[in-house]
Design an enzyme around this catalytic site. Structure first.
Site, short mmCIF file in Angstrom:
data_model
loop_
_atom_site.label_atom_id
_atom_site.label_comp_id
_atom_site.label_asym_id
_atom_site.label_seq_id
_atom_site.Cartn_x
_atom_site.Cartn_y
_atom_site.Cartn_z
N HIS A 1 0.80 -1.22 0.00
CA HIS A 1 0.00 0.00 0.00
C HIS A 1 0.84 1.27 0.00
CE1 HIS A 1 -3.33 -2.70 0.83
NE2 HIS A 1 -4.10 -1.74 0.39
N GLY A 2 2.09 1.19 0.39
CA GLY A 2 2.90 2.40 0.32
C GLY A 2 4.21 2.28 1.07
#
Lengths: 458, 157
Positions: free
Chosen positions: A316-317
């Site tokens: 997700h990041g």
């Protein structure tokens, strides 16, 4: 370019349909590819080269795996390593250097490279293709236009769903395109657009306002912010998925569902079967099961869960709060599996506990950093908050309660029930409602300057 | 053999691409605190006051956190129109969105003062927007040209 944009809706999309339906079937893939590249290049004029590179390399690696069985393993490893390197470099390079600098007190230079939009999605699709060809589950694609149109297909290019090649291979060659499916696709697209423009963006304004306050907020305001983000991210992402599925249907493709009313879940395990289904399925198929899944001793199973959720968070990041968010879910899933199985609890109570866990998860996810997340969570439970209820909180509640109520009702199955009722009993009302919804969406799109989707940054 | 050559070439191409990309980013990216300091050293920002992300969001409909940095000076009073906005974008793909928001803000302000604020309308008509790979700038001021020249001389360094 984004779906919830006037240029997309009134210029790009009509041109796509005009060209797509005007040409014979054998040219449709080519038309789709050209428009998909224009769609991507609109916002990423440089990184389109990276996507084209990825397409060409993976296409030939797929052929190499099948054509040279004696070198299949090394070719597969090469392709997987290259894909992971691309993803790792463009997404995690800065984060890695930052942490190395902090850990060893170095001052290695950090170059701020923009994140190529959609890279996490198309890299995962490429990986699934390479791994499936290697395992012999699918034959490699021998036409580069067909393969490129699968990877670059604009409806699912930027934020998924992560469509596996095996799910769409047949449709690339043969698919049903007719008026009924087109109509169903339009309807699905419209509902997704309404979720994004009318609900996600409007509720997002409340979250942005509270998020920007920082300091002195009450427990009520902290909860309002957390609930607002919980609703915003659902309508934003599921709205995008609805639009992608709807567009796919208009063009004759059937994509798998990506959401199934996740906020109705009675456990965290169930939540992850209903939220971002395509990502969960990808990790299950290509990480969890190869590691042994749950058919292994307890300690190994715990390791498998930790690995999968560490990677899910990281996907997700490039930030520690995403990793902690992933590990938070790993802990919850292990808790549900091995420690606490509330079989006798009434379902509404289980849903309430699940939502509480999910809302806290979104606080970790949405925070700028870990300490910010921790401060907000503590404030939600009265620690460090400026009282339980204050005028600011009451003001935001009194001005947004209807919006939040609508958000809650539409995040469960109210929308679907309403649709079914109207479909069965009152179709003219349904048609008029769709028309009104479309006009409302356009009116909002014209006045809203910013329309990017939250999941674009992943 | 062909496969191995293809693999080697693909690795080389990737590294060349990354190298070019890194080279492209060589112009010095100045933090906006530094840009602000230099602007204030060279000129005065009359009729405007330092503002924040929330007011930026209200005026432009954009989220400050989507960009690397923003520097926003809003009109000092409701009868002022002077503004300075500099957005440090994460990539050139964001430029178009920011420019559109700036144009929309100018149009909105013109609409607000249409019919009674002759001076304000004159200032708004002279509003200037400028962008390069890293910054998007808007200047609405009595002497927009001079202020924009100062801003450009700093961000183009």
């Amino acid at each position: 370019m984004v779906f919830s944009n006037v240029t997309f809706l009134f210029v790009f999309l009509p041109l796509v349909f005009l060209a797509y339906f005007a040409v014979p079937f054998r040219f449709k893939k080519g038309v789709l590819l050209v428009f998909s590249l224009v769609f991507y290049a609109w916002g990423e004029p440089v990184y389109i080269l990276l996507m084209l590179y990825s397409i060409v390399v993976n296409f030939y690696m797929g052929i190499g795996i099948e054509r040279y069985p004696d070198r299949a393993k090394s070719t597969m490893i090469f392709a997987v390593a290259l894909n992971l390197f691309i993803l790792g470099f463009f997404k995690y390079y800065g984060f890695l250097i930052e942490n190395i600098n902090a850990l060893f007190r170095l001052q290695l230079p950090i170059r701020e490279l923009a994140l190529p939009i959609g890279i996490s999605f198309y890299t995962f699709e490429s990986l699934s293709y390479i791994l499936d060809v290697y395992k012999g589950k699918i034959s490699c694609q021998k036409n580069i236009v067909t393969y490129a149109s699968y990877i670059a297909m604009f409806p699912q290019l930027l934020s998924g769903p992560i469509v596996r090649y095996s799910d769409i291979a047949e449709q690339l060659e043969q698919r049903k395109i007719d008026g009924v499916r087109f109509g169903e696709g339009c309807e699905r697209f419209l509902f997704g657009l309404a979720k994004k423009v009318l609900l996600a963006n409007t509720i997002g304004n409340l979250f942005d306002t509270i998020h920007a306050m920082g300091g002195d907020i009450s427990v009520l305001t902290a909860w309002l912010g957390a609930v607002a983000y919980t609703l915003q991210i659902y309508f934003d992402f599921s709205g995008y998925s609805d639009m992608a599925i709807g567009l796919g249907k208009m063009l004759g493709f059937t994509f798998l569902e990506n959401f199934n009313y996740p906020y109705l879940s009675a456990s965290v395990t169930e939540f992850w079967r209903r939220w971002h289904i395509s990502l969960g399925a990808w990790f299950r198929e290509y990480v969890y099961i190869p590691l042994g899944g749950n058919r292994v001793p307890v300690l190994k199973h715990i390791r498998n869960i930790l690995v999968v959720w560490f990677l899910t968070g990281l996907w997700h990041g490039a930030s520690w709060n995403f990793i902690v968010w992933g590990m938070y879910y790993a802990a919850l899933l292990l808790w549900e599996k091995y420690i606490f199985k509330p079989r006798n609890f009434p379902r509404p109570l289980k849903r309430l506990f699940t939502m509480l866990a999910v809302i806290i998860g979104w606080v970790i996810f949405s925070a700028d950093n870990l300490s910010g997340a921790m401060v907000t969570i503590l404030r939600m439970f009265g620690i460090g908050a400026s009282g339980w209820i204050d005028e600011t909180g009451l003001y935001y509640l009194s001005t947004n309660w209807l919006l939040l109520l609508l958000g809650v009702l539409f995040s469960v199955s109210l929308g679907r029930r309403l649709y079914r009722f109207l479909w069965k009993n009152c179709r003219p009302v349904l048609s008029i409602s769709c028309g009104v919804l479309f006009v409302l969406c356009v009116a909002y799109m014209v006045t809203q300057n910013y329309n990017a989707f939250l999941y674009f940054r992943f | 053999m062909k496969l191995r050559i293809f693999q080697a070439v693909s690795v080389i191409v990737l590294f060349l691409f990354i190298l070019v990309l890194m080279q492209e980013k060589t112009p010095r990216e100045m933090p906006l605190s530094e840009v602000e300091r230099l602007i204030l050293e060279k000129t005065e920002l009359n009729g405007m006051t330092r503002s924040d992300a929330l007011r930026f969001k209200r005026a432009y409909g954009l989220n400050a956190e989507d960009y690397l940095e923003i520097l926003y000076y809003e009109p000092e009073t409701t009868m002022d129109v002077n503004e300075l906005l500099i957005v440090r974008v994460a990539d050139s793909g964001q430029t178009e969105t920011v420019r559109a928001a700036m144009e929309s803000r100018i149009a909105q302000q013109q609409n607000n003062f249409d019919g009674y604020g002759t001076n304000q309308l004159e200032i708004l008509e002279d509003a200037l927007v400028y962008s390069n790979d890293m910054y998007v700038c808007l200047v609405i001021a009595g002497d927009s040209r001079t202020l924009m020249d100062v801003v450009r001389s700093i961000v183009e360094e």
